[in-house]
Design an enzyme around this catalytic site. Structure first.
Site, PDB file in Angstrom:
ATOM      1  N   ASP A  10      35.355  39.290  49.014  1.00 61.12           N
ATOM      2  CA  ASP A  10      35.325  38.829  47.622  1.00 61.12           C
ATOM      3  C   ASP A  10      35.696  37.345  47.638  1.00 61.12           C
ATOM      4  O   ASP A  10      36.221  36.830  48.632  1.00 61.12           O
ATOM      5  CB  ASP A  10      36.345  39.625  46.780  1.00 61.12           C
ATOM      6  CG  ASP A  10      36.414  39.147  45.331  1.00 61.12           C
ATOM      7  OD1 ASP A  10      35.347  38.916  44.730  1.00 61.12           O
ATOM      8  OD2 ASP A  10      37.521  38.975  44.808  1.00 61.12           O
ATOM      9  N   CYS A  73      32.252  41.878  44.864  1.00 58.68           N
ATOM     10  CA  CYS A  73      32.304  40.714  43.988  1.00 58.68           C
ATOM     11  C   CYS A  73      31.037  40.714  43.134  1.00 58.68           C
ATOM     12  O   CYS A  73      29.918  40.716  43.685  1.00 58.68           O
ATOM     13  CB  CYS A  73      32.364  39.456  44.849  1.00 58.68           C
ATOM     14  SG  CYS A  73      32.269  37.925  43.909  1.00 58.68           S
ATOM     15  N   GLU A 151      44.352  35.968  38.828  1.00 56.61           N
ATOM     16  CA  GLU A 151      44.839  35.384  40.094  1.00 56.61           C
ATOM     17  C   GLU A 151      46.235  34.776  39.909  1.00 56.61           C
ATOM     18  O   GLU A 151      46.991  34.645  40.854  1.00 56.61           O
ATOM     19  CB  GLU A 151      43.862  34.323  40.626  1.00 56.61           C
ATOM     20  CG  GLU A 151      42.517  34.875  41.067  1.00 56.61           C
ATOM     21  CD  GLU A 151      42.416  35.231  42.564  1.00 56.61           C
ATOM     22  OE1 GLU A 151      43.171  34.682  43.368  1.00 56.61           O
ATOM     23  OE2 GLU A 151      41.563  36.085  42.906  1.00 56.61           O
ATOM     24  N   CYS A 185      33.149  42.189  36.962  1.00 60.34           N
ATOM     25  CA  CYS A 185      33.836  41.324  37.940  1.00 60.34           C
ATOM     26  C   CYS A 185      35.002  42.142  38.477  1.00 60.34           C
ATOM     27  O   CYS A 185      35.723  42.793  37.701  1.00 60.34           O
ATOM     28  CB  CYS A 185      34.333  40.072  37.239  1.00 60.34           C
ATOM     29  SG  CYS A 185      35.511  39.114  38.218  1.00 60.34           S
ATOM     30  N   HIS A 187      37.776  41.426  39.473  1.00 61.80           N
ATOM     31  CA  HIS A 187      39.124  41.033  39.037  1.00 61.80           C
ATOM     32  C   HIS A 187      39.541  41.765  37.746  1.00 61.80           C
ATOM     33  O   HIS A 187      40.723  41.905  37.456  1.00 61.80           O
ATOM     34  CB  HIS A 187      39.178  39.525  38.735  1.00 61.80           C
ATOM     35  CG  HIS A 187      39.323  38.666  39.946  1.00 61.80           C
ATOM     36  ND1 HIS A 187      38.334  38.529  40.881  1.00 61.80           N
ATOM     37  CD2 HIS A 187      40.350  37.890  40.362  1.00 61.80           C
ATOM     38  CE1 HIS A 187      38.735  37.697  41.830  1.00 61.80           C
ATOM     39  NE2 HIS A 187      39.966  37.293  41.535  1.00 61.80           N
TER      40      HIS A 187
HETATM   41  N1  DGL Z   1      35.765  39.064  41.827  1.00 68.78           N
HETATM   42  C1  DGL Z   1      34.715  38.144  41.554  1.00 68.78           C
HETATM   43  C2  DGL Z   1      33.551  38.763  40.810  1.00 68.78           C
HETATM   44  O1  DGL Z   1      33.462  39.954  40.815  1.00 68.78           O
HETATM   45  C3  DGL Z   1      35.153  36.921  41.155  1.00 68.78           C
HETATM   46  C4  DGL Z   1      35.336  35.898  40.405  1.00 68.78           C
HETATM   47  C5  DGL Z   1      35.093  34.478  40.768  1.00 68.78           C
HETATM   48  O2  DGL Z   1      35.277  34.137  41.926  1.00 68.78           O
HETATM   49  O3  DGL Z   1      34.750  33.737  39.869  1.00 68.78           O
HETATM   50  O4  DGL Z   1      32.721  38.147  40.254  1.00 68.78           O
END
Ligand code: DGL
Length: 270
Positions: A10, A73, A151, A185, A187
């Site tokens: 990721d 990701c 984060e 996402c 996150h």
């Molecule tokens: N975890 C990522 C996603 O699913 C990340 C976010 C990023 O780096 O902007 O898109």
């Protein structure tokens, strides 16, 4: 049977939401994780940059002899599918498993999607959903600030700042009456309590990390690549920035303390 580790990557630590699920459904497997913490976020960058970063991340995992690559990701999945499909090992991303879960879940055929700016601009989830069921109404919203909030640890429903940002981002989708919302996402599941309180309890949240892990299980099974016994060695974690901050934030994502080695690497060498 294949006892090599599963490679997961990721842009940062969001992919650990997929790792958490992998540990639950495949407790015997070893995982080799790379989080590009030195270059996160990807989601606000150009397509060319995301592609370059993704290719380096994939090369890093292949150098470590993984049996499959899971792009945990949404941003990478939406940008680098062609690169992933060219790898010499099975490549799994978040898109198809997540879209499928959302389509199975919705009753009123209205699905919302939230993700990074790059993910939403690519239209990738929308395409996957409409391929499965062209009658579904899809509503999308980029939520780039969520990544930084997560984060930086602003993750509880008591964190006022996250709630305010969520209100602002989610109001339009909520008004459309979706009954299912894709957290596109990896996150975002970390702030699912806040998202749920803004969207309402009747809206089902679909976690892209979790669905990707389930997709990975399916692929490994079909290709007869599952390991045949509990592995002696531990999971391995690699990051491209400070390892110290990794421990704290990673615990949030994994829901447990980090067991296994954490090393810093220079991803520009790959
Ligand atoms: N975890 C990522 C996603 O699913 C990340 C976010 C990023 O780096 O902007 O898109």
């Amino acid at each position: 049977m294949d006892n090599r580790p599963i490679g997961v990557f990721d842009s940062g630590l969001g992919g650990l939401t997929a790792v958490k699920e992998l540990m639950r459904i495949l407790p015997n497997e070893r995982i080799l994780y790379f989080g590009d913490t030195g270059r996160v976020p990807y989601g606000t960058r150009s397509r060319d940059t995301i592609l370059r970063y993704s290719k380096q991340d994939m090369r890093f995992l292949l150098k470590h002899n993984v049996k499959a690559v899971l792009a945990a990701c949404g941003t990478v999945s939406s940008t680098a599918k062609a690169e992933g499909d060219r790898l010499p090992v099975p490549y799994i991303d978040v898109l198809r498993p997540t879209a499928r879960a959302a389509v199975n879940q919705t009753k009123n055929k209205k699905i919302g999607i939230i993700g990074t700016s790059a993910t939403i601009a690519s239209g990738s989830y929308r395409r996957e959903i409409l391929m499965i069921d062209p009658e579904i109404e899809v509503y999308e919203q980029a939520c780039p600030l969520f990544v930084s909030l997560v984060e930086n640890g602003f993750v509880t429903p008591q964190d006022e700042v996250t709630r305010l940002v969520a209100e602002r981002y989610l109001a339009a989708i909520r008004e459309k009456g979706v009954d299912t919302l894709i957290l596109g996402c990896t996150h975002f599941p970390i702030i699912s309590a806040t998202i749920r309180s803004v969207m309402g309890r009747h809206v089902q949240l679909i976690d892209a990390g979790r669905e990707a892990a389930l997709g990975c299980l399916e692929v490994l099974k079909a290709a007869d690549l599952l390991c045949d016994a509990e592995q002696e060695s531990e999971h391995q974690y690699f990051v491209s920035d400070d390892t110290q901050s990794f421990y704290h934030v990673a615990e949030l994502f994994l829901g447990q303390s980090v067991r296994g080695k954490v090393e810093r690497i220079d991803i520009e060498n790959y």
